[in-house]
Write an enzyme that holds these catalytic residues in place. Structure first.
Site, PDB file in Angstrom:
ATOM      1  N   ASP A 151       0.863  -1.172   0.000  1.00  0.00           N
ATOM      2  CA  ASP A 151       0.000   0.000   0.000  1.00  0.00           C
ATOM      3  C   ASP A 151       0.904   1.228   0.000  1.00  0.00           C
ATOM      4  O   ASP A 151       2.087   1.133   0.334  1.00  0.00           O
ATOM      5  CB  ASP A 151      -0.891  -0.034   1.252  1.00  0.00           C
ATOM      6  CG  ASP A 151      -1.886   1.104   1.257  1.00  0.00           C
ATOM      7  OD1 ASP A 151      -2.343   1.497   0.175  1.00  0.00           O
ATOM      8  OD2 ASP A 151      -2.196   1.608   2.355  1.00  0.00           O
ATOM      9  N   LYS A 152       0.393   2.378  -0.380  1.00  0.00           N
ATOM     10  CA  LYS A 152       1.230   3.588  -0.398  1.00  0.00           C
ATOM     11  C   LYS A 152       1.158   4.333   0.928  1.00  0.00           C
ATOM     12  O   LYS A 152       2.147   4.437   1.656  1.00  0.00           O
ATOM     13  CB  LYS A 152       0.807   4.527  -1.531  1.00  0.00           C
ATOM     14  CG  LYS A 152       1.643   5.817  -1.583  1.00  0.00           C
ATOM     15  CD  LYS A 152       1.153   6.769  -2.640  1.00  0.00           C
ATOM     16  CE  LYS A 152      -0.102   7.504  -2.215  1.00  0.00           C
ATOM     17  NZ  LYS A 152       0.128   8.492  -1.126  1.00  0.00           N
TER      18      LYS A 152
END
Length: 655
Positions: free
Chosen positions: A340-341
């Site tokens: 995920d960022k």
């Protein structure tokens, strides 16, 4: 070896064997020592030809009895359940040795088998003591402040949530809580593996088992003793040790078929040559007994669990929790990773990364006016502007007539003049953008950052103008680029970013971090599709997320990894692997140790099988003895244990 939890002085033996020592008041150590001493005494007396043969035989018999108290009762229990295990195998071998007049070898078989079991329990105990030691870090009492302000010592189990406790300098923190007064540095290494103490001030969380530094703290308890972060860690590791890895399940299943088969082959060896070929009964009975001893699969059965327990413990010391051997093996097999960022590759909170004055104003003046407007807002970008001004020590007078413009920004009056702060669209709608401004805005947006434009609002007698631009970005974690390099070095073929953020921002962060592929504008169900695609390509795929929003993708991946589990009650429950602190480099360490654990397991299993095969051939051809058989089995078990325990030491040197 069963992975059920017992007092470390009374573990179960390898496989599904049960020890009779539970039924006797004598401790295992004393019985093993007594058996060895009596065996040694008998051998010495016989070798020096001291005393009558009856004395030698008595020493061997007592040695057999002492060691047998750890084996014979367990064999009897197994037979009552119609199960043939290694205790039964050893009991038959010892009984047969005495029947053919080899009392010394019978005593040696019992002693060395009991010794190998003791070594096994010691190895597992050593691994578990590393986790059990955490319990000693937590005080059994806490200084609870009463209504009169006087602190009273109370057992931690009786302290209620909301109570205020005093934590003196240099003492361990007894319960999870939040600092309400005082400031100090706290050593969180027992929980997170961090080597540097963390500064704590009012409002900051503290955790049971961590060690207070030089300051004195007053802490409001937020969790009961049974629900503290430390208690959950210990419970998780205990549950993890109980979960068998695929290799271990295979070996256990193999042993359940293998042991009865060995009995059948030994019986044929003892009966067929004398009956069909006129062989000597004593010789072939002896060979059958040697075959039984050699066939004992102790080293084979113990090869996996000791390695798994050691690997889990080594990672727990580093602040990485893995929920069981199956997941540790899966970590060692990872070939691709999805991340995920926000909160994983980036900090997860917007920060002002640049201030660009457009007029003759200074950066500080642009920040002062922007903060005067944004101080009224709770929007994350507005908070980032206010925080940036505060960090530089900039003060501002309160703006008036504040109005929020949905999806655009806000307006307010500063020092008698109307101002605005907003996005690109707001500047366009106010009609004050120029080609030069457009070029600067495009440059900032191409870097994957958000922006806030500060300016005079057009009004009667004033055309309005832009005063400055603030670039705001969710900055990348400082260790992210290094962590991605380490992940590739650890053998990952591909690292992919999956984010709900816009594609332009995702691409910019991916370029900075060194991520192979990046996909933005994704809904949770779209992340699942990408995980399925990666699993079709690489089979073993990990997913790093926050443990809540990414729950579906975490659940689908071969290994779901939660970031910063120390700050989340749900992260540990959601993922297969939890990083207790926000440090991506620990993922590469976990993969490296997982791969090393797999290599050690594979070597241990292969080594145990090769030793068995060699000595089985020697047994059939009559070129070995009970002595050599039990020494080979004990030696193989000891080497397997020592090899597995290298994982414990290896955790200290992981880079």
């Amino acid at each position: 070896m069963s992975t059920e939890h017992h007092d470390e002085s009374e573990p179960k033996s390898c496989g599904s064997c049960e020890h009779g020592h539970d039924d006797t008041p004598l401790p295992r150590n004393a019985l093993v020592i007594a058996s060895g001493a009596l065996l040694g005494a008998g051998m010495l007396l016989q070798w020096l030809k001291l005393g009558p043969p009856l004395l030698h035989t008595s020493c061997y018999a007592l040695a057999t009895l002492a060691g047998g108290l750890l084996v014979f009762p367990a064999a009897f229990k197994a037979l009552k359940k119609l199960r043939l295990d290694m205790n039964v195998l050893m009991t038959v071998a010892v009984t047969g040795a005495w029947l053919v007049g080899e009392g010394a070898e019978g005593a040696a078989v019992v002693f060395l088998f009991a010794l190998s079991e003791l070594l096994e329990s010691w190895s597992v105990g050593r691994a578990r003591r590393a986790i059990a030691a955490l319990l000693k870090l937590t005080p059994q009492t806490a200084l609870v402040r009463g209504a009169d302000g006087v602190a009273k010592e109370v057992p931690v189990a009786e302290v209620t949530i909301g109570s205020e406790i005093s934590v003196r300098s240099g003492s361990s923190i007894p319960l999870d809580g939040e600092v309400i007064t005082g400031a100090s540095s706290v050593n969180q290494a027992p929980i997170t593996g961090e080597s540097v103490p963390v500064e704590k001030k009012p409002g900051d969380p503290v955790f049971a088992g961590t060690i207070n530094g030089e300051g004195s703290l007053t802490v409001r308890v937020t969790k009961a003793a049974s629900d503290s972060t430390l208690a959950r860690i210990i419970k998780l590791v205990e549950e993890a040790e109980e979960q068998k890895a695929p290799t271990q399940r295979f070996v256990d299943k193999f042993a359940t078929i293998y042991t009865p088969a060995v009995f059948g082959v030994a019986l044929l060896v003892a009966l067929l040559p004398p009956l069909l070929m006129g062989g000597a009964w004593s010789e072939w009975t002896y060979r059958a007994l040697v075959l039984l001893v050699i066939a004992c699969p102790c080293a084979l059965v113990i090869a996996t669990p000791v390695s798994i327990v050691s690997g889990l413990t080594a990672l727990a010391r580093r602040g990485v929790l893995i929920k069981g051997g199956a997941h540790l093996e899966a970590v060692g097999k990872l070939r691709a990773l999805a991340v995920d960022k926000t909160g994983t590759i980036t900090q997860g909170r917007p920060q002002v990364t640049g201030v660009i004055p457009i007029s003759d104003m200074t950066e500080d003046e642009v920040l002062r006016r922007a903060a005067a407007i944004d101080a009224h807002s709770e929007h994350p970008l507005a908070k980032a502007v206010v925080a940036a001004a505060q960090a530089k020590g900039i003060s501002w007078s309160e703006s008036t007539q504040y109005q929020s413009v949905t999806g655009r920004g806000a307006t307010a009056v500063i020092d008698g003049h109307p101002h605005f702060i907003g996005n690109h669209k707001m500047a366009h709608e106010l009609g004050i953008c120029s080609p030069e401004i457009e070029a600067r805005l495009t440059e900032i947006e191409n870097q994957g950052q958000s922006l806030a434009i500060l300016g005079h609002t057009p009004h009667e007698g004033c055309e309005g103008k832009i005063l400055g631009i603030l670039a705001i970005g969710d900055t990348m974690r400082p260790e992210a680029a290094n962590a991605l390099t380490l992940l590739h070095d650890a053998g990952l073929e591909k690292v992919v970013m999956l984010s709900g953020d816009n594609q332009r921002t995702v691409d910019a962060i991916a370029r900075q971090a060194g991520i192979d592929e990046a996909y933005g504008d994704l809904m949770p169900e779209q992340k699942i599709e990408h995980i399925k695609r990666l699993m079709a390509e690489h089979q073993y795929v990990g997913m790093i997320g926050d443990g809540v929003n990414d729950a579906p993708a975490l659940a689908l991946a071969s290994v779901g990894i939660a970031m910063g589990a120390i700050g989340s009650d749900t992260a540990i429950e959601t993922a297969d692997m939890a990083l207790m602190q926000d440090d991506l480099t620990r993922v590469a360490e976990a993969i490296g140790l997982g791969r090393r654990t797999l290599r050690i397991i594979q070597f241990n299993v292969a080594f145990a099988l090769v030793v068995k095969a060699i000595f089985l051939i020697l047994a059939f051809t009559g070129h070995t003895s009970l002595w050599l058989a039990i020494l080979a089995d004990t030696g193989a078990t000891l080497l397997v244990i020592m090899n597995a325990l290298r994982l414990l030491g290896g955790a200290k040197n992981l880079k």
